[in-house]
Write a protein that holds these residues in place. Sequence first.
Motif, short mmCIF file in Angstrom:
data_model
loop_
_atom_site.label_atom_id
_atom_site.label_comp_id
_atom_site.label_asym_id
_atom_site.label_seq_id
_atom_site.Cartn_x
_atom_site.Cartn_y
_atom_site.Cartn_z
N LEU A 64 2.26 4.75 -16.33
CA LEU A 64 1.93 6.17 -16.48
C LEU A 64 1.11 6.69 -15.31
O LEU A 64 1.10 7.89 -15.04
CB LEU A 64 1.18 6.41 -17.79
CG LEU A 64 1.98 6.20 -19.07
CD1 LEU A 64 1.10 6.44 -20.29
CD2 LEU A 64 3.21 7.06 -19.13
N ILE A 75 8.58 1.23 -14.13
CA ILE A 75 8.06 2.49 -14.66
C ILE A 75 7.22 3.17 -13.58
O ILE A 75 6.47 2.50 -12.88
CB ILE A 75 7.18 2.25 -15.91
CG1 ILE A 75 7.98 1.48 -16.97
CG2 ILE A 75 6.66 3.56 -16.49
CD1 ILE A 75 7.17 1.01 -18.16
N TRP A 76 7.38 4.49 -13.45
CA TRP A 76 6.56 5.22 -12.48
C TRP A 76 6.43 6.68 -12.89
O TRP A 76 7.29 7.23 -13.57
CB TRP A 76 7.12 5.09 -11.07
CG TRP A 76 8.45 5.73 -10.84
CD1 TRP A 76 8.69 7.02 -10.46
CD2 TRP A 76 9.73 5.11 -10.95
NE1 TRP A 76 10.04 7.23 -10.33
CE2 TRP A 76 10.71 6.07 -10.62
CE3 TRP A 76 10.16 3.82 -11.30
CZ2 TRP A 76 12.07 5.79 -10.64
CZ3 TRP A 76 11.51 3.55 -11.32
CH2 TRP A 76 12.46 4.54 -10.98
N PRO A 77 5.31 7.32 -12.44
CA PRO A 77 5.13 8.74 -12.70
C PRO A 77 6.16 9.56 -11.91
O PRO A 77 6.56 9.17 -10.81
CB PRO A 77 3.72 9.04 -12.18
CG PRO A 77 3.09 7.72 -11.89
CD PRO A 77 4.18 6.73 -11.74
N CYS A 78 6.56 10.66 -12.49
CA CYS A 78 7.50 11.58 -11.83
C CYS A 78 6.93 12.98 -11.98
O CYS A 78 7.14 13.65 -13.00
CB CYS A 78 8.88 11.47 -12.47
SG CYS A 78 10.12 12.54 -11.74
N THR A 83 7.57 10.74 -16.75
CA THR A 83 7.52 9.33 -16.39
C THR A 83 8.94 8.80 -16.41
O THR A 83 9.70 9.09 -17.33
CB THR A 83 6.65 8.54 -17.39
OG1 THR A 83 5.31 9.06 -17.34
CG2 THR A 83 6.64 7.05 -17.06
N ARG A 97 14.12 9.55 -18.15
CA ARG A 97 12.95 10.39 -17.90
C ARG A 97 12.33 10.77 -19.24
O ARG A 97 12.99 11.35 -20.09
CB ARG A 97 13.33 11.64 -17.10
CG ARG A 97 12.14 12.50 -16.74
CD ARG A 97 12.50 13.59 -15.74
NE ARG A 97 13.68 14.35 -16.09
CZ ARG A 97 13.67 15.47 -16.83
NH1 ARG A 97 12.54 15.93 -17.32
NH2 ARG A 97 14.79 16.11 -17.07
N LYS A 100 5.56 12.43 -20.12
CA LYS A 100 4.38 11.56 -20.01
C LYS A 100 3.49 11.71 -21.23
O LYS A 100 2.95 10.71 -21.74
CB LYS A 100 3.62 11.92 -18.73
CG LYS A 100 2.41 11.08 -18.47
CD LYS A 100 1.75 11.50 -17.17
CE LYS A 100 0.60 10.60 -16.81
NZ LYS A 100 0.06 10.92 -15.49
#
Length: 136
Positions: A64, A75-78, A83, A97, A100
């Motif tokens: 997150l 996993i990664w923030p977008c 996320t 997607r 978050k």
Amino acid sequence: MYVALEQPTGARLITRDQELAVPVTLRYSSDDPLAVHFAFPAWIALDGEPVTWTFARALLEEGLGIATGLGSVHIWPCGPTDTIVELHTPDGVAMMRFRKADLHRFLLRSYTVTEPGAEAVGPALEHGLAALLDGV
């Protein structure tokens, strides 16, 4: 005492041509305190069967805030509100997607069941580790 929680949510399956809305059920249980489970409906799977991905709760928490992942789950923030959860299989990659806030709320709920760092690994695992490390 065994406690389980479920949180229905939605995600967007990202393909080359479009984004498809997908219902996902997030699950956490006290009998598997280190893991989270993402359950997907049968219609999204190649074999037509419901599929559940299980991975470390700590991986979700870290993802997150920063890009993370090993093996089949990344996993990664977008941006500020989303996320990405990327799932790798021998047949391909699914990029989902999530909002978050939904994932964060799920994590906070899981912490009311088992606080981070307070996960009991269980007597069977402790015994197995003791036997494995006995000669060290």
